[in-house]
Scaffold this motif. Structure first.
Motif, short mmCIF file in Angstrom:
data_model
loop_
_atom_site.label_atom_id
_atom_site.label_comp_id
_atom_site.label_asym_id
_atom_site.label_seq_id
_atom_site.Cartn_x
_atom_site.Cartn_y
_atom_site.Cartn_z
N LEU A 29 12.40 47.14 95.89
CA LEU A 29 12.25 45.68 95.92
C LEU A 29 12.00 45.14 94.50
CD1 LEU A 29 12.22 43.16 97.66
CD2 LEU A 29 9.82 43.61 98.19
N ILE A 30 11.19 45.86 93.72
CA ILE A 30 10.93 45.42 92.34
C ILE A 30 12.21 45.54 91.51
CG2 ILE A 30 9.66 46.01 90.23
CD1 ILE A 30 7.25 46.64 92.16
N GLN A 31 13.00 46.61 91.73
CA GLN A 31 14.29 46.73 91.04
C GLN A 31 15.20 45.56 91.42
OE1 GLN A 31 15.47 49.44 88.71
NE2 GLN A 31 16.65 47.56 88.35
N LYS A 32 15.19 45.19 92.69
CA LYS A 32 15.99 44.05 93.16
C LYS A 32 15.56 42.76 92.44
CE LYS A 32 17.31 41.82 97.57
NZ LYS A 32 16.72 40.46 97.61
N MET A 33 14.25 42.59 92.27
CA MET A 33 13.73 41.41 91.55
C MET A 33 14.22 41.41 90.11
SD MET A 33 9.82 41.35 93.00
CE MET A 33 9.32 39.71 92.46
#
Length: 249
Positions: A29-33
Motif C-alpha cells: 500500500l505504501i509502494q502504491k502511495m
C-alpha cells in the motif's frame, strides 16, 4: 488517550517506543502511495536530476506513546474548536491512493486528518521517530516559503526533493499522519498573509498550492509539532530501477 487498536503495544499502561516491521500488504500500500503520487516535475528545491520513481526498501511503523498522546490532544483540541467540522479537503493525492483501504479508515475527516510524506535523511527520520518534529529545526533545510512550520507533501516526488541518502544509497521519507483543521489556501509564496491568517484564529494550517499557481506541487503546513505523528519510516531507492509499477494489493 486511546492507543490505535492495530498497535502491537495497544494494551500497554506504560510509556513505550518501539519500531515494528510492517507486513507485505502495508508495504504494498505504501509502494502504491509512492507510485500514484509521483509526478515528473522538479522545483528549485531539487538538487540533481529527477529520478523516475521510488522503490521501497524497508518500512518501520513507529509506536511512540508520548508522541501519540501529543497528537491525540491536538486532534481533540481541533474537534472542540470546530464542533461542526472543518472545510473538507478530500482531494489529497495520498488520500486518493489509499481510498477504501484500512489506512483510509484510520483518518478523521472532520478535522482534515491526512497521510502525507516528509522527505529527510535516514538518520533524521529515526531521530524524528523518537523525538517528534522539533520547532528548533524549522526551515533548516530548504527555507520556509509559507511560514515557520512543518511541511508535508501529498506527492512522493515533492518529498523526495528534501530526501537524501547516507552512504548506502537508501533515501528516507516519513509517512506521517497530520491533523490540519481549517486550512488557509494560498498560491503565492509569502509569509505576511500566512501570519495574518493564523493570527485571526480562523485557520490552523496552510495549504500551499503551487500546483494551481505554477503547475508544481501542493504542500500542507502545520505549525505545532503535535499536529504531526511520524507513523512510518520508509527507506527507499531512487532512480532507473524505481519506475512506478502496478502492484496488486
Amino acid at each position: 488517550s486511546r492507543l490505535p487498536p492495530y498497535w502491537k503495544n495497544c494494551g500497554s499502561q506504560e510509556d513505550f517506543r518501539e519500531d515494528i516491521g510492517v507486513d507485505a500488504p502495508d508495504i504494498a500500500l505504501i509502494q502504491k502511495m509512492l507510485d500514484e503520487t509521483w509526478k515528473a516535475k522538479s522545483t528549485r528545491d531539487r538538487d540533481g536530476n529527477l529520478p523516475d520513481g521510488a522503490r521501497v526498501h524497508s518500512v518501520q511503523r513507529v509506536e511512540n506513546s508520548s508522541l501519540w498522546r501529543q497528537y491525540q490532544s491536538e486532534q481533540k483540541r481541533l474537534e472542540k474548536k470546530w464542533p461542526n467540522g472543518c472545510t473538507l479537503v478530500d482531494d489529497a493525492k495520498t488520500s486518493c491512493a489509499i481510498e477504501g483501504s484500512h489506512f483510509a479508515h484510520r483518518l478523521a475527516s472532520d478535522t482534515n486528518e491526512l497521510y502525507c510524506f516528509h522527505g529527510t535523511s535516514p538518520s533524521s527520520a529515526r531521530s524524528i521517530a523518537v523525538e517528534g518534529f522539533q520547532l528548533a529545526r524549522v526551515g533548516s533545510h530548504k527555507g520556509a516559503a509559507f511560514g515557520q512550520g512543518f511541511y508535508f507533501a501529498e506527492s512522493s516526488s515533492k518529498a523526495d526533493e528534501y530526501s537524501h541518502d547516507e552512504e548506502d544509497g537508501l533515501f528516507a521519507m516519513i509517512l506521517c499522519r497530520i491533523v490540519c483543521g481549517e486550512m488557509f489556501r494560498i498560491e503565492k509564496k509569502g509569509t505576511v498573509e500566512v501570519k495574518k491568517a493564523l493570527a485571526s484564529g480562523l485557520f490552523d494550517s496552510v495549504l500551499a498550492d503551487r500546483e494551481e499557481a505554477v503547475g508544481t506541487y501542493r504542500e500542507f503546513v502545520v505549525f505545532t509539532p503535535a499536529a504531526a505523528y511520524p507513523e512510518f519510516v520508509v527507506l527507499y531507492q531512487r532512480g532507473e530501477n524505481a519506475k512506478p509499477r502496478v502492484l496488486k494489493l
